[in-house]
Design a protein around this motif. Structure first.
Motif, short mmCIF file in Angstrom:
data_model
loop_
_atom_site.label_atom_id
_atom_site.label_comp_id
_atom_site.label_asym_id
_atom_site.label_seq_id
_atom_site.Cartn_x
_atom_site.Cartn_y
_atom_site.Cartn_z
N VAL A 66 -5.40 -3.48 -12.30
CA VAL A 66 -4.44 -4.96 -12.09
C VAL A 66 -5.49 -5.85 -11.31
O VAL A 66 -5.87 -5.75 -10.37
CB VAL A 66 -3.39 -4.45 -11.22
N PRO A 67 -5.42 -7.27 -11.86
CA PRO A 67 -6.33 -8.17 -11.28
C PRO A 67 -5.95 -8.21 -9.66
O PRO A 67 -4.63 -8.19 -9.35
CB PRO A 67 -5.79 -9.44 -12.06
N ASP A 68 -7.08 -8.84 -8.85
CA ASP A 68 -7.05 -8.77 -7.48
C ASP A 68 -5.76 -9.92 -7.21
O ASP A 68 -5.09 -9.72 -6.05
CB ASP A 68 -8.26 -9.46 -6.98
N ASP A 69 -5.75 -10.96 -7.94
CA ASP A 69 -4.69 -12.03 -7.56
C ASP A 69 -3.33 -11.73 -7.93
O ASP A 69 -2.25 -12.55 -7.49
CB ASP A 69 -5.15 -13.31 -7.98
N HIS A 70 -3.03 -10.81 -8.61
CA HIS A 70 -1.72 -10.39 -8.83
C HIS A 70 -0.95 -9.88 -7.73
O HIS A 70 -1.16 -8.78 -7.21
CB HIS A 70 -1.50 -9.36 -10.09
N THR A 71 0.20 -10.16 -7.37
CA THR A 71 0.87 -10.08 -6.03
C THR A 71 2.06 -9.13 -6.28
O THR A 71 2.86 -8.59 -5.25
CB THR A 71 1.18 -11.31 -5.31
N HIS A 72 2.73 -9.05 -7.51
CA HIS A 72 4.06 -8.44 -7.72
C HIS A 72 4.00 -7.72 -9.17
O HIS A 72 2.99 -7.83 -10.02
CB HIS A 72 5.08 -9.45 -8.01
N PRO B 286 0.77 -1.21 0.05
CA PRO B 286 0.06 0.03 0.04
C PRO B 286 0.96 1.25 0.04
O PRO B 286 0.40 2.31 -0.48
CB PRO B 286 -0.74 -0.31 1.24
N LEU B 287 2.03 1.18 0.77
CA LEU B 287 2.68 2.38 0.81
C LEU B 287 4.02 2.34 0.02
O LEU B 287 4.41 3.46 -0.81
CB LEU B 287 3.43 2.70 2.32
N HIS B 288 4.87 1.46 -0.18
CA HIS B 288 5.85 1.27 -0.99
C HIS B 288 5.93 1.10 -2.64
O HIS B 288 6.42 1.31 -3.53
CB HIS B 288 7.05 0.48 -0.64
N ASN B 289 4.75 0.24 -2.79
CA ASN B 289 4.49 -0.11 -4.16
C ASN B 289 3.04 -0.44 -4.56
O ASN B 289 2.66 -1.56 -4.65
CB ASN B 289 5.27 -1.44 -4.83
N PRO B 290 2.32 0.55 -4.45
CA PRO B 290 0.71 0.28 -4.31
C PRO B 290 0.33 -0.29 -5.90
O PRO B 290 0.96 0.26 -6.74
CB PRO B 290 -0.04 1.91 -4.31
N LYS B 291 -0.77 -1.00 -5.72
CA LYS B 291 -1.40 -1.62 -6.93
C LYS B 291 -1.84 -0.74 -8.06
O LYS B 291 -2.92 -0.36 -7.15
CB LYS B 291 -2.07 -2.98 -6.64
N PRO B 292 -1.44 -0.54 -9.12
CA PRO B 292 -2.20 0.20 -10.00
C PRO B 292 -3.69 0.06 -10.41
O PRO B 292 -3.79 -1.22 -10.25
CB PRO B 292 -1.43 0.22 -11.33
N PRO B 293 -4.59 0.89 -10.58
CA PRO B 293 -5.85 0.47 -11.08
C PRO B 293 -6.00 -0.42 -12.16
O PRO B 293 -5.10 -0.38 -13.35
CB PRO B 293 -6.62 1.99 -11.42
#
Length: 256
Positions: free
Chosen positions: A38-44, A29-36
């Motif tokens: 991106v699938p929910d199951d993507h972790t990296h 959430p702080l260091h590498n937030p997931k872009p809009p």
């Protein structure tokens, strides 16, 4: 394939060092937030690339790079065209590790066929021991770096391509003065600037391959060889003792 230009230079070899591999970072959430989107199951988020050693331009000999990803990824075969001074880079997101086929297409003047490399995408810290994995977790800002050093060898190139390989070229990042700095251009006997295939003397941020790295690896290999020789000596002694004991038992059995 481009028409052959001139003749091949017999007994001549030209090599150019480069790096390929992947860099991955878990979403946070702080260091590498997931872009809009991106699938929910993507972790990296992760990147696969091919670039020159010390960021030296490669597009004078490398025209394009094809990255073949896992078939479950949309448009899994991607072609990246060369842009002068820039690396061949592909950015993606995902949750699983897999093997990436990296196909190198050379400039037409080379008349060389494409070559394929294979690289395993690493998303999680890896190593032979838990200590090595922990070091990877706590360094490089949490990035999982999996890079490989390679040397492209052009054996007996055509005359026109040889001229391209050895003509003057400035690096993407000019070298700085001070300890470990070195020229990226060298002069031939005739005073003509040539592209350098020299490897940096020392490591610096973002550049982990150098003569310094080479010496560290050589030291590790020498230490490993000493351990292997010691283990082999101990094993030989144990075998000789057992063979001697076996002969004694056979002799005692024959007497009885």
């Amino acid at each position: 394939m481009a028409p052959q230009q001139g003749k091949r230079l017999k007994g001549t070899q030209i090599f150019r060092p480069f790096i390929y591999g992947t860099t991955a970072l878990p979403f946070h959430p702080l260091h590498n937030p997931k872009p809009p989107g991106v699938p929910d199951d993507h972790t990296h988020s992760w990147t696969v690339f091919v670039k020159g050693i010390d960021d030296v331009d490669t597009t004078y000999w490398l025209r394009r790079v094809q990255f073949k990803l896992h078939e479950s990824i949309p448009n899994h075969v991607r072609m990246v065209e060369g842009e002068k001074g820039k690396a061949f880079v592909l950015h993606e997101t995902g949750w699983g590790e897999f093997e990436i086929a990296i196909k190198l297409y050379y400039v037409p003047e080379s008349s060389e066929k494409p070559q394929t490399l294979y690289h395993h995408l690493r998303l999680h810290p890896y190593g032979r021991t838990e200590e090595e994995k922990e070091i990877m977790r706590t360094t490089n800002n949490g990035q999982v770096i999996s890079w490989s050093y390679e040397e492209q060898l052009f054996n007996e190139p055509y005359e026109s391509f040889y001229e391209i390989l050895t003509s003057g070229a400035l690096p993407a990042v000019p070298p700085k003065g001070g300890k470990g700095a070195k020229e990226k251009l060298v002069r031939s006997a005739g005073g003509v600037l040539e592209r350098s295939a020299m490897i940096p003397l020392v490591n610096r941020p973002g550049q982990m391959f150098s003569r310094e790295t080479e010496q560290v690896e050589i030291k590790k290999l020498k230490e490993a060889m000493i351990k292997i020789e010691e283990m082999a000596r101990k094993t030989k002694d144990e075998v000789e003792k057992k063979e001697k004991r076996l002969k004694e038992l056979k002799a005692d059995s024959a007497k009885g």
